[in-house]
Design a protein around this motif. Structure first.
Motif, PDB file in Angstrom:
ATOM      1  N   UNK A  75       1.060  -1.297   0.127  1.00 23.01           N
ATOM      2  CA  UNK A  75      -0.081   0.147   0.023  1.00 23.01           C
ATOM      3  C   UNK A  75       0.831   1.137   0.043  1.00 23.01           C
ATOM      4  N   UNK A  76       2.129   1.172   0.802  1.00 20.72           N
ATOM      5  CA  UNK A  76       2.856   2.368   0.893  1.00 20.72           C
ATOM      6  C   UNK A  76       3.455   2.609  -0.456  1.00 20.72           C
ATOM      7  N   UNK A  77       4.000   1.392  -1.220  1.00 14.66           N
ATOM      8  CA  UNK A  77       4.204   1.704  -2.626  1.00 14.66           C
ATOM      9  C   UNK A  77       3.405   2.241  -3.406  1.00 14.66           C
ATOM     10  N   UNK A  78       2.080   1.944  -3.300  1.00 13.76           N
ATOM     11  CA  UNK A  78       1.285   2.470  -4.124  1.00 13.76           C
ATOM     12  C   UNK A  78       0.878   4.014  -3.782  1.00 13.76           C
ATOM     13  N   UNK A  79       0.869   4.258  -2.714  1.00 20.98           N
ATOM     14  CA  UNK A  79       0.994   5.871  -2.259  1.00 20.98           C
ATOM     15  C   UNK A  79       2.272   6.489  -2.192  1.00 20.98           C
ATOM     16  N   UNK A  80       3.260   6.002  -2.654  1.00 18.96           N
ATOM     17  CA  UNK A  80       4.412   6.753  -2.836  1.00 18.96           C
ATOM     18  C   UNK A  80       5.065   6.986  -1.448  1.00 18.96           C
ATOM     19  N   UNK A  81       5.116   6.249  -0.439  1.00 19.89           N
ATOM     20  CA  UNK A  81       5.427   6.468   0.885  1.00 19.89           C
ATOM     21  C   UNK A  81       6.389   5.609   1.161  1.00 19.89           C
ATOM     22  N   UNK A  82       7.222   6.013   2.227  1.00 20.66           N
ATOM     23  CA  UNK A  82       8.289   5.248   3.137  1.00 20.66           C
ATOM     24  C   UNK A  82       7.623   4.280   4.076  1.00 20.66           C
ATOM     25  N   UNK A  83       7.761   3.043   4.011  1.00 18.15           N
ATOM     26  CA  UNK A  83       7.387   2.234   5.090  1.00 18.15           C
ATOM     27  C   UNK A  83       8.430   1.351   5.479  1.00 18.15           C
ATOM     28  N   UNK A  84       8.525   1.299   6.866  1.00 16.98           N
ATOM     29  CA  UNK A  84       9.552   0.637   7.556  1.00 16.98           C
ATOM     30  C   UNK A  84       8.831  -0.583   8.337  1.00 16.98           C
ATOM     31  N   UNK A  85       9.378  -1.878   8.331  1.00 14.57           N
ATOM     32  CA  UNK A  85       8.747  -2.968   8.888  1.00 14.57           C
ATOM     33  C   UNK A  85       9.763  -3.131  10.055  1.00 14.57           C
ATOM     34  N   UNK A  86       9.041  -3.171  11.178  1.00 19.08           N
ATOM     35  CA  UNK A  86      10.041  -3.209  12.545  1.00 19.08           C
ATOM     36  C   UNK A  86       9.635  -4.572  13.156  1.00 19.08           C
ATOM     37  N   UNK A  87      10.511  -5.383  13.120  1.00 24.56           N
ATOM     38  CA  UNK A  87      10.406  -7.025  13.552  1.00 24.56           C
ATOM     39  C   UNK A  87      10.873  -6.737  15.296  1.00 24.56           C
ATOM     40  N   UNK A  88       9.924  -7.235  16.024  1.00 28.26           N
ATOM     41  CA  UNK A  88      10.009  -7.187  17.517  1.00 28.26           C
ATOM     42  C   UNK A  88       9.692  -8.516  18.004  1.00 28.26           C
ATOM     43  N   UNK A  89      10.430  -8.968  19.215  1.00 30.75           N
ATOM     44  CA  UNK A  89      10.206 -10.344  19.975  1.00 30.75           C
ATOM     45  C   UNK A  89       9.209  -9.989  20.868  1.00 30.75           C
ATOM     46  N   UNK A  90       8.334 -10.536  21.304  1.00 27.09           N
ATOM     47  CA  UNK A  90       7.569 -10.229  22.579  1.00 27.09           C
ATOM     48  C   UNK A  90       7.958 -11.345  23.710  1.00 27.09           C
ATOM     49  N   UNK A  91       8.345 -10.947  24.557  1.00 31.21           N
ATOM     50  CA  UNK A  91       8.960 -11.784  25.443  1.00 31.21           C
ATOM     51  C   UNK A  91       7.816 -11.916  26.778  1.00 31.21           C
ATOM     52  N   UNK A  92       7.647 -13.018  27.318  1.00 33.80           N
ATOM     53  CA  UNK A  92       6.557 -13.341  28.326  1.00 33.80           C
ATOM     54  C   UNK A  92       7.095 -14.052  29.461  1.00 33.80           C
ATOM     55  N   UNK A  93       6.852 -13.674  30.654  1.00 33.93           N
ATOM     56  CA  UNK A  93       6.981 -14.373  31.668  1.00 33.93           C
ATOM     57  C   UNK A  93       5.789 -15.062  32.344  1.00 33.93           C
ATOM     58  N   UNK A  94       5.899 -16.077  33.088  1.00 37.59           N
ATOM     59  CA  UNK A  94       4.544 -16.634  33.581  1.00 37.59           C
ATOM     60  C   UNK A  94       3.626 -15.593  34.331  1.00 37.59           C
TER      61      UNK A  94
END
Length: 347
Positions: free
Chosen positions: A100-119
């Motif tokens: 979609x951002x390519x369609x609209x001529x926008x810079x889009x950054x994908x931010x990969x995160x890890x969700x850490x969980x304790x009990x």
């Protein structure tokens, strides 16, 4: 992943029809005007400054992103997409955001995160913390003074109801602020007055695609159950629930702000190098003392619950000879002569 679009329709235009963002654009304009008289409004209104928008690919963030493009056509707008990896469709969501951002001529950054969980941790809460940390870091790296988030009136009402169910006080019932500064970055939520169905209907009518996250409807999550089971009941009982619950959250925010300001003044009055002066604390009613103690612990980076504060207040009311010893997280609080002290890293 489920994708909403008109049959056979392809979005290949820099700016979709104005009707797609009518409600979001009007709300964004009101948001900017409301900030114009304040210091933070200068950076928001300055089209020469880059702007970040959290872009999940859902209807709300799609409407907000397109509204920002219409309001500031020549501005550097960066879309930030957080990839949690919590569901099989996460890669598809990221691909949709990039397309979609390519369609609209926008810079889009994908931010990969890890969700850490304790009990005992909530998946939703840990994902929220990881998401906000990643968005904050990326927006600062891009030189943005503002990060806009697509939360709408339905989200605000759900947050208020969740806070009620966990017994929160004014700060919790204030739900999400329209604008807040977090470590030098302004977070803005321009769509808090917009109803989710209105945003979706306008995108649908214009043929603008967006994703539907199945986790939003997951009955295993409390927010999902509120959305599926409770909000339809409110629709029948009180059709204006978005506006009335939003007003309640706003009133609670005002009360919380006043309580926080008073607690700050009290804390400055009773604090010394050794800790808090017990004589000053003893001169205040328990609710006022609780606010001061909560503010003090927050400054020390400690999160306290109502049970811990009640325990501490009971011990402070005991005879002066009785020791006060309360553990909060990895810290301990104790009475030392005329002072209440706190030591981090204790048992």
């Amino acid at each position: 992943m489920r994708l909403r679009s008109l049959p056979g329709h392809e979005v290949r235009a820099l700016r979709p029809p104005a009707a797609a963002t009518r409600g979001a654009l009007a709300a964004l304009r009101r948001f900017v005007r409301a900030r114009s008289a304040r210091a933070e409004g200068e950076a928001l209104a300055d089209a020469a400054r880059p702007l970040a928008v959290a872009f999940s690919g859902g209807a709300d963030s799609t409407a907000l992103l397109l509204a920002a493009l219409r309001l500031w056509p020549g501005r550097a707008v960066h879309a930030l997409h957080v990839h949690h990896g919590l569901q099989p469709a996460a890669d598809d969501f990221a691909a949709h955001a990039l397309a979609r951002c390519d369609d609209w001529g926008l810079d889009c950054r994908v931010l990969h995160v890890r969700v850490r969980q304790a009990r005992g941790d909530s998946v939703e809460e840990q994902a929220r913390l990881a998401r906000h940390a990643a968005l904050h870091r990326a927006a600062r790296e891009l030189g943005c003074a503002w990060l806009l988030l697509g939360h709408h009136a339905d989200d605000q009402a759900e947050s208020l109801l969740l806070a009620l169910l966990r017994g929160a006080g004014p700060a919790g019932l204030a739900a999400m602020p329209a604008a807040a500064n977090r470590a030098g970055l302004w977070l803005g939520r321009p769509l808090l007055e917009c109803a989710a169905p209105q945003l979706r209907a306008q995108l649908d009518a214009a043929g603008v695609p967006y994703v539907l996250d199945p986790m939003n409807e997951d009955p295993a999550l409390r927010r999902g159950r509120i959305r599926r089971e409770l909000l339809p009941v409110l629709d029948r009982l009180e059709p204006a629930w978005r506006r009335t619950l939003g007003r309640s959250a706003s009133l609670c925010a005002q009360a919380a702000e006043q309580l926080s300001a008073q607690a700050g003044r009290d804390l400055r009055a009773c604090r010394g190098e050794a800790g808090l002066r017990l004589a000053d604390l003893a001169g205040w009613e328990p609710p006022r003392r609780a606010q001061v103690l909560r503010a003090w612990l927050a400054e020390l980076g400690l999160r306290s619950n109502a049970e811990q504060l009640d325990n501490l207040l009971r011990q402070l009311d005991a005879p002066a000879q009785a020791p006060v010893l309360v553990g909060i997280g990895r810290a301990r609080l104790w009475r030392d002569g005329e002072w209440l002290r706190c030591e981090a890293g204790g048992a």
